[in-house]
Scaffold this motif. Structure first.
Motif, PDB file in Angstrom:
ATOM      1  N   ASN A   1      -0.443  14.549   7.334  1.00 16.63           N
ATOM      2  CA  ASN A   1       0.925  14.965   7.630  1.00 16.63           C
ATOM      3  C   ASN A   1       1.628  15.217   6.439  1.00 16.63           C
ATOM      4  O   ASN A   1       2.875  15.169   6.639  1.00 16.63           O
ATOM      5  N   LEU A   2       1.087  15.264   5.322  1.00 15.23           N
ATOM      6  CA  LEU A   2       1.805  15.072   4.236  1.00 15.23           C
ATOM      7  C   LEU A   2       1.326  16.236   2.710  1.00 15.23           C
ATOM      8  O   LEU A   2       0.109  16.432   2.755  1.00 15.23           O
ATOM      9  N   THR A   3       2.394  16.936   2.468  1.00 18.41           N
ATOM     10  CA  THR A   3       2.054  17.918   1.335  1.00 18.41           C
ATOM     11  C   THR A   3       3.038  17.397   0.456  1.00 18.41           C
ATOM     12  O   THR A   3       4.247  17.557   0.580  1.00 18.41           O
ATOM     13  N   ILE A   4       2.434  17.299  -0.950  1.00 13.56           N
ATOM     14  CA  ILE A   4       3.376  17.015  -1.902  1.00 13.56           C
ATOM     15  C   ILE A   4       2.997  17.814  -3.156  1.00 13.56           C
ATOM     16  O   ILE A   4       1.807  18.156  -3.463  1.00 13.56           O
TER      17      ILE A   4
ATOM     18  N   ALA B   1      -2.505  13.305  -1.977  1.00 12.89           N
ATOM     19  CA  ALA B   1      -3.066  13.627  -0.689  1.00 12.89           C
ATOM     20  C   ALA B   1      -2.816  12.535   0.572  1.00 12.89           C
ATOM     21  O   ALA B   1      -2.659  11.416   0.202  1.00 12.89           O
ATOM     22  N   GLY B   2      -2.479  13.130   1.591  1.00  9.54           N
ATOM     23  CA  GLY B   2      -2.047  12.301   2.677  1.00  9.54           C
ATOM     24  C   GLY B   2      -2.173  12.955   3.943  1.00  9.54           C
ATOM     25  O   GLY B   2      -1.681  14.277   3.988  1.00  9.54           O
TER      26      GLY B   2
ATOM     27  N   ARG C   1       1.904   5.371   5.142  1.00  6.79           N
ATOM     28  CA  ARG C   1       1.883   4.917   3.854  1.00  6.79           C
ATOM     29  C   ARG C   1       3.132   5.679   2.818  1.00  6.79           C
ATOM     30  O   ARG C   1       3.205   6.936   2.827  1.00  6.79           O
ATOM     31  N   PRO C   2       4.211   4.555   2.618  1.00  2.82           N
ATOM     32  CA  PRO C   2       5.042   5.143   1.693  1.00  2.82           C
ATOM     33  C   PRO C   2       4.841   5.939   0.740  1.00  2.82           C
ATOM     34  O   PRO C   2       3.696   5.576  -0.100  1.00  2.82           O
TER      35      PRO C   2
ATOM     36  N   ASP D   1       0.757  -1.226   0.005  1.00  7.93           N
ATOM     37  CA  ASP D   1      -0.194  -0.004  -0.009  1.00  7.93           C
ATOM     38  C   ASP D   1       0.991   1.224   0.051  1.00  7.93           C
ATOM     39  O   ASP D   1       1.524   1.463   1.012  1.00  7.93           O
ATOM     40  N   ARG D   2       0.902   1.953  -0.954  1.00  2.00           N
ATOM     41  CA  ARG D   2       1.625   3.154  -1.096  1.00  2.00           C
ATOM     42  C   ARG D   2       1.116   4.233  -2.211  1.00  2.00           C
ATOM     43  O   ARG D   2       0.082   3.871  -3.028  1.00  2.00           O
ATOM     44  N   LEU D   3       1.486   5.413  -1.786  1.00  2.04           N
ATOM     45  CA  LEU D   3       1.123   6.550  -2.713  1.00  2.04           C
ATOM     46  C   LEU D   3       2.050   6.659  -3.863  1.00  2.04           C
ATOM     47  O   LEU D   3       3.100   6.681  -3.926  1.00  2.04           O
ATOM     48  N   LYS D   4       1.466   6.252  -5.102  1.00  2.00           N
ATOM     49  CA  LYS D   4       2.375   6.191  -6.332  1.00  2.00           C
ATOM     50  C   LYS D   4       2.369   7.491  -6.950  1.00  2.00           C
ATOM     51  O   LYS D   4       1.356   8.171  -7.604  1.00  2.00           O
TER      52      LYS D   4
END
Lengths: 428, 251
Positions: free
Chosen positions: A105-108, A102-103, A163-164, A82-85
Motif C-alpha cells: 500500500n506504499l509507493t516511495i 518497498a511496502g 510499518r512507519p 520496526d520501520r522503513l529507514k
C-alpha cells in the motif's frame, strides 16, 4: 523606495547566481512559480510582523552559519522500532544507509527522480499546498524551498500501512546548507505513520506537503535534535478531507534556532487535526512554533498543544492561530501554549489568535508562563526525592500533555526516554 | 524519637510569629494527637518539621532520633525516616503514581546507602500493600493524585507511608474530606503500621478520627503553643465542650 521594493531588491541580490534545479516540465513549472512568489514577497526581514519574535537573518543570509557536530553515545532514536529507514546526510539522500523503498500500500520515490519526469501525480501537490498556504500570511522561506529543493521523498499511501517510514537526517558537515521537500499523499481510507529525526544540517530548510483524503489517517512524530548550533526552518502544509485525521508531534531539543510552521486546512467535514510540540531549551536557544489552522468545514476538531521548557537564557516563541470560516459550524478548536521557565533569564513570547466567522463554535485558547510549582516540588521532596530529580519529574509532568498527543505507545515511550535522557545529562 | 523544644517559627515573608514555643516529645511506639482550633499552628508545625520553604525558625530545636531536623533538606528528613501525610495531597499530571513511588523509595534507599529496589520486587511489594488499602491497579498507574477522590488521595498517602516505612509519621488532618467508611479504611491502614519502633503525630480538628486511631497522648494546641496535654479523655472533652472551656482554663 517602498519597504516592499527594498525587500524585493535585497531578495534579488540574495538569489543572484542561484539557479533553479533542472527537471522535467511539471517540476520546472512548479519551481518557476515558487520563485515568482518568492520574488514578489521578498525574503523575511526583522521588521516583518510575522517575524517579530524570531530574527530571520541567519536563515536568509547567503551562507549557513557553522554548526559543530554533537557527539554522544546515546542510542539513536526509534532504534528498536520496526520501520522503513530513509537516510539523508546533510540533506542528500543516502541509498547505502537506507532501506528499499518497498511496502504494501506504499509507493516511495525520490524527489530528484520524480522531478525529472515530464508528468507525475506529485504535480498536483508539489508547491500547490504551499502556494495555498501563502495567504493570508506570507511564508517566503517555504516558497524558497519549493523553488530550490532538489531532494526529498514523494510518498503515496493507498491503504493501511503498519510499518512507519522513518526519515533520518544526519549532520556530518559543519557548514552544510540543506533544503528538502517531501510530498505525502494518503488516498481515501489509507493510514500511515511518518517519523523524522536528526539534526539534518548546519542550516536546514524543510517543507512537507501532506494531502489526507477522506477517512485517511496521518500520524507524524518528529524529533529535532541535537546539535547545539544547528538552525532550521520547517513547514508542514496539510489539507484534510472528510473524516480524516492528522496528528503531528514534534520534540525539539537544543539547536540555536528552530522555526516550525504548520499550516493546516480542514476542508472536509468531521476532520480532526492535532498539532503538538515539546521544546527543551538550555542556553542560546530559540524555538518558534508558528501554527495556522483553518476550519473550512462542519464539525471539525483541532487541537494545538505546545510546551516549552526554558533555562539559561533560552527563548520560546509561539504564534498560533485558529481561523474559523463562516460556514465552519460546530467547530471545536483548542489551543494551549505554555512555558516552564527554570530561571529568570529565559523568555517566552506568545501570540495566540482566534478569528471566527461562524456563530456556532466552541473555541478556546490559553497561554501561560510559569516556574516550577513549589507545592508539587515540596510534595516530591517530602517523599525523599532530591530537588534536582523532583524538578525533572515536574518538567516531564509539564510536557506530558503534549507528549500524550502521540497516539502510539511505543513512540510515546521513545520520546519520553529521550526527554529523560536530556534531563539526566543536565543533572551531571 | 521526635523531640521538639521551645520551637518558635515565623513566616519568612512577613513578620508574623506562628509558633511561639512548642515543646513536644513523641516516643517510639506511641501515637500522639494534636488538636486545636483553626489557626493555632498545627499545620505549620507539620510543615516546619518536614522542611517546607517559607518558614524561619527563630528559636528552639527539633530532632529525630537525635539528629537535628532543622539543618536538613526536606528530602534528607524523609530519608531519615520522617513522613508527612498531606492534608491536601498534590496532583502531578503526567507522572505515574508507581513511577513516583519507586523514585521516592529508591531515592531514600540510596540516601541511606542501601541497594535500590528492583522493578519486579517493587511491584510485588506495592501490589500487596495496595490491596489492603483497596487501591486497584488502575490507581497505581494513573498520574499522581490526578482525578482521585478525596478518599483515594488519602488512601494514596497511606500507601506511600506503607511503602516508605518511616520511623516518624505526621498525619496532617488526614480525616478532612473523608466520609466514615473512607476514614475507617485510612485508619486501618495507619493502625497496620503501628509498631514499637514507629512514632505517630496525628493532627486533627475532630475527635472522630481518634475513635479509629487510638492515641496514647492528646495535646491541645492554641495560639502557637501546646496549652494542655492529657490522655485520650482530653479528646472526648473537646468533642463535648469545644475548645472554649480549655482555652479559658489555661488563659
Amino acid at each position: 523606495m517602498s519597504a516592499l521594493a527594498k525587500k524585493q531588491e535585497s531578495t534579488a541580490a540574495r538569489l543572484e547566481g542561484l539557479a533553479l534545479p533542472k527537471g522535467g516540465a511539471w517540476a520546472t513549472e512548479a519551481r518557476e512559480a515558487a520563485l515568482g512568489r518568492l520574488q514578489t514577497m521578498g525574503l523575511p526581514q526583522r521588521r516583518d510582523e510575522y517575524w517579530k519574535y524570531t530574527r530571520p537573518d541567519t536563515l536568509t543570509q547567503e551562507n549557513a552559519p557553522e554548526a559543530s557536530l554533537f557527539v554522544s553515545d546515546e542510542t539513536p532514536l526509534f532504534d528498536e522500532l520496526d520501520r522503513l529507514k530513509i537516510v539523508f546526510v546533510d540533506g542528500v539522500f543516502d541509498a547505502g544507509q537506507s532501506d528499499d523503498f518497498a511496502g504494501e500500500n506504499l509507493t516511495i520515490e525520490r524527489l530528484s527522480d520524480v522531478a525529472e519526469a515530464d508528468i507525475h501525480w506529485a504535480r498536483d501537490l508539489y508547491g500547490v499546498l504551499e502556494a495555498n498556504g501563502q495567504t493570508p500570511v506570507e511564508r517566503p522561506l517555504a516558497a524558497m524551498n519549493t523553488a530550490f529543493a532538489t531532494d526529498g521523498v514523494v510518498i503515496h499511501v493507498t491503504g493501511p500501512v503498519e510499518r512507519p517510514v522513518s526519515l533520518i537526517y544526519r549532520h556530518e558537515n559543519t557548514t552544510s546548507d540543506a533544503i528538502l521537500h517531501h510530498v505525502i499523499k494518503l488516498d481515501a481510507g489509507a493510514s500511515f505513520t511518518l517519523l523524522e529525526n536528526g539534526p539534518a544540517a548546519a542550516r536546514f530548510n524543510k517543507s512537507m506537503e501532506v494531502d489526507v483524503a477522506d477517512g485517511a489517517a496521518f500520524h507524524h512524530v518528529r524529533a529535532q535534535g541535537r546539535d547545539h548550533e544547528r538552525r532550521a526552518v520547517t513547514h508542514i502544509f496539510a489539507r484534510l478531507g472528510t473524516e480524516s485525521v492528522f496528528k503531528s508531534f514534534t520534540l525539539t531539543v537544543n539547536g540555536r534556532l528552530t522555526r516550525n510552521e504548520a499550516v493546516i486546512e480542514l476542508t472536509g467535514d468531521d476532520a480532526v487535526a492535532h498539532i503538538a510540540g515539546a521544546a527543551m531549551g538550555d542556553g542560546d536557544f530559540l524555538h518558534d512554533d508558528t501554527v495556522f489552522v483553518t476550519h473550512d468545514a462542519v464539525n471539525c476538531e483541532s487541537r494545538q498543544v505546545f510546551k516549552k521548557v526554558l533555562r539559561n537564557g533560552a527563548t520560546g516563541v509561539f504564534q498560533g492561530k485558529i481561523l474559523v470560516k463562516k460556514d465552519a459550524q460546530k467547530t471545536d478548536g483548542y489551543q494551549i501554549s505554555q512555558s516552564l521557565m527554570l530561571d529568570d533569564d529565559s523568555q517566552f513570547l506568545a501570540k495566540p489568535e482566534l478569528e471566527i466567522y461562524a456563530d456556532d463554535v466552541a473555541c478556546s485558547h490559553g497561554s501561560t508562563s510559569g516556574a516550577i510549582d513549589e507545592d508539587a516540588l515540596f510534595y516530591l521532596r517530602a517523599r525523599g526525592v532530591p530537588r534536582d530529580i523532583a524538578t525533572d519529574l515536574l518538567v516531564l509532568s509539564f510536557v506530558a500533555e503534549a507528549v500524550e498527543e502521540i497516539e502510539h505507545e511505543s513512540l510515546r515511550d521513545a520520546i519520553n526516554t529521550r526527554l529523560e535522557g536530556w534531563l539526566e545529562r543536565r543533572r551531571g | 524519637m521526635l523531640e521538639i523544644k521551645g520551637l518558635k517559627v515565623k513566616l519568612e515573608e512577613e513578620d508574623k510569629q506562628i509558633l511561639k514555643g512548642v515543646d513536644l516529645t513523641v516516643e517510639a511506639g506511641k501515637v500522639h494527637a494534636i488538636m486545636g482550633p483553626n489557626g493555632s499552628g498545627k499545620s505549620t508545625l507539620s510543615y516546619v518539621l518536614s522542611g517546607r520553604d517559607g518558614y524561619e525558625v527563630t528559636e528552639g530545636s527539633a530532632t529525630l532520633g537525635g539528629e537535628d531536623l532543622l539543618e536538613l533538606e526536606a528530602e534528607e528528613r524523609a530519608a531519615l525516616g520522617l513522613f508527612l501525610a498531606f492534608q491536601y495531597p498534590v496532583e502531578i499530571p503526567g507522572v505515574g503514581n508507581m513511577t513516583f513511588l519507586r523514585t521516592a523509595v529508591n531515592a531514600q534507599r540510596k540516601a541511606r546507602g542501601q541497594d535500590e529496589m528492583s522493578a519486579a520486587e517493587f511491584l510485588k511489594v506495592i501490589r500487596a500493600k495496595a490491596k489492603t488499602l483497596k487501591i486497584d491497579a488502575d490507581m497505581l498507574k494513573r498520574p499522581v493524585n490526578v482525578g482521585f477522590s478525596g478518599g483515594e488521595k488519602k488512601r494514596n498517602e497511606i500507601l506511600q507511608m506503607a511503602m516508605l516505612e518511616p520511623k516518624m509519621c505526621i498525619l496532617d488532618e488526614t480525616d478532612s474530606g473523608l466520609d466514615v467508611d473512607a476514614m475507617k479504611l485510612v485508619a486501618e491502614g495507619v493502625n497496620a503500621l503501628r509498631d514499637e519502633g514507629r512514632g505517630f503525630l496525628v493532627i486533627t480538628h475532630y475527635q472522630r478520627l481518634l475513635d479509629h486511631i487510638k492515641p496514647d497522648v492528646v495535646h491541645i494546641m492554641a495560639n502557637g503553643r501546646i496549652v494542655k496535654t492529657g490522655g485520650p479523655d482530653l479528646a472526648l472533652e473537646v468533642e463535648k465542650n469545644g475548645y472554649a472551656d480549655i482555652l479559658a482554663e489555661v488563659a
